[in-house]
Design a protein around this motif. Sequence first.
Motif, mmCIF file in Angstrom:
data_model
loop_
_atom_site.group_PDB
_atom_site.id
_atom_site.type_symbol
_atom_site.label_atom_id
_atom_site.label_comp_id
_atom_site.label_asym_id
_atom_site.label_seq_id
_atom_site.Cartn_x
_atom_site.Cartn_y
_atom_site.Cartn_z
ATOM 1 N N LYS A 19 38.809 -23.069 -52.074
ATOM 2 C CA LYS A 19 38.886 -21.643 -51.772
ATOM 3 C C LYS A 19 37.479 -21.060 -51.790
ATOM 4 N N ILE A 20 37.109 -20.369 -50.718
ATOM 5 C CA ILE A 20 35.808 -19.705 -50.650
ATOM 6 C C ILE A 20 36.035 -18.217 -50.440
ATOM 7 N N THR A 21 35.594 -17.419 -51.394
ATOM 8 C CA THR A 21 35.743 -15.966 -51.309
ATOM 9 C C THR A 21 34.395 -15.363 -50.932
ATOM 10 N N PRO A 22 34.241 -14.867 -49.689
ATOM 11 C CA PRO A 22 32.941 -14.319 -49.274
ATOM 12 C C PRO A 22 32.684 -12.942 -49.868
ATOM 13 N N ARG A 23 31.403 -12.562 -49.910
ATOM 14 C CA ARG A 23 30.982 -11.253 -50.424
ATOM 15 C C ARG A 23 31.556 -11.011 -51.825
ATOM 16 N N LEU A 56 32.193 -16.893 -53.876
ATOM 17 C CA LEU A 56 32.698 -17.722 -54.965
ATOM 18 C C LEU A 56 33.353 -18.919 -54.307
ATOM 19 N N ILE A 57 32.891 -20.116 -54.651
ATOM 20 C CA ILE A 57 33.525 -21.317 -54.129
ATOM 21 C C ILE A 57 34.279 -22.004 -55.256
ATOM 22 N N GLU A 58 35.515 -22.367 -54.976
ATOM 23 C CA GLU A 58 36.363 -23.055 -55.942
ATOM 24 C C GLU A 58 36.793 -24.384 -55.342
ATOM 25 N N CYS A 59 36.411 -25.455 -55.999
ATOM 26 C CA CYS A 59 36.810 -26.806 -55.607
ATOM 27 C C CYS A 59 37.640 -27.362 -56.751
ATOM 28 N N GLY A 60 38.950 -27.194 -56.675
ATOM 29 C CA GLY A 60 39.779 -27.511 -57.815
ATOM 30 C C GLY A 60 39.401 -26.620 -58.973
ATOM 31 N N ASN A 61 39.064 -27.224 -60.107
ATOM 32 C CA ASN A 61 38.680 -26.450 -61.290
ATOM 33 C C ASN A 61 37.176 -26.199 -61.390
#
Length: 268
Positions: free
Chosen positions: A44-48, A58-63
């Motif tokens: 999941k990548i949340t821009p801005r 914010l980048i989320e790669c699993g935990n």
Amino acid sequence: MKSIFQPADSAGVALEHSLILTNGATVSDYIRTSRAADSLRDIKITPRFLPHADGSCLIECGNTKVICTASVDENVPPFLRGKNQGWVTAEYGMLPASAASRMRREAAAGKQSGRTQEIQRLIGRSLRAVVDMEKLGERQILIDCDVIQADGGTRTASITGAFVALQIAVGKLLSDGILTENPIREAVAAVSVGVVNGVPLLDLDYPEDSGCDSDVNIVMTASGKIIEIQGTAEDAPFSLDELGKLVALAQKGIGELLQHQQNALSAA
């Protein structure tokens, strides 16, 4: 105009091993239970993500979770003054409570660890490889990658997220009329691969990374060009043929990460 996310041709990846979906009690018995061998963790990548940075996500790669920001500075390092070209550099850090046991702040220790310096140099090199410094002009973009939760792959997640932050910052320069051409030649992303109990795996989490036979971090552009390969035989040495299979596995994963980047930037 060619998209910076133009993919390379790929024949795909065929894994020669099947996984028995049971969880062992020791590292030597470890096998992956939550996903296929050639699957990424949930991405999941949340821009801005932060309001004050020129670019952020914010980048989320699993935990594993990393906040990446890009800040434009209308100055360049002394060695580039008067040369009509820009610079991209990076800093990396981990919050004290990002891992299972508290890490001492490096500021309190009075110096950065060798690991921190290595990772931030890797992030900077990876981004500079896809930026035309003359088109960027005499300014620099400072990338900050702050790990807020670590479960393996923090350096590769940082590179993938940093590119999104960089592109948002460059987009702002373009929309403000400061730049007339996009200095970013193509997208870049990174992922880890490795061999655990003889099985090649994509996107290692911490248990896999800490108990693997071999561990390879690969940075690759959207056109399939390799920027960096960091490979280590943690237990048994690996052959060139095995390395080729790991690179192909990484290319599959990076193709998926590039799509996540593109989706995030479309929503930015």
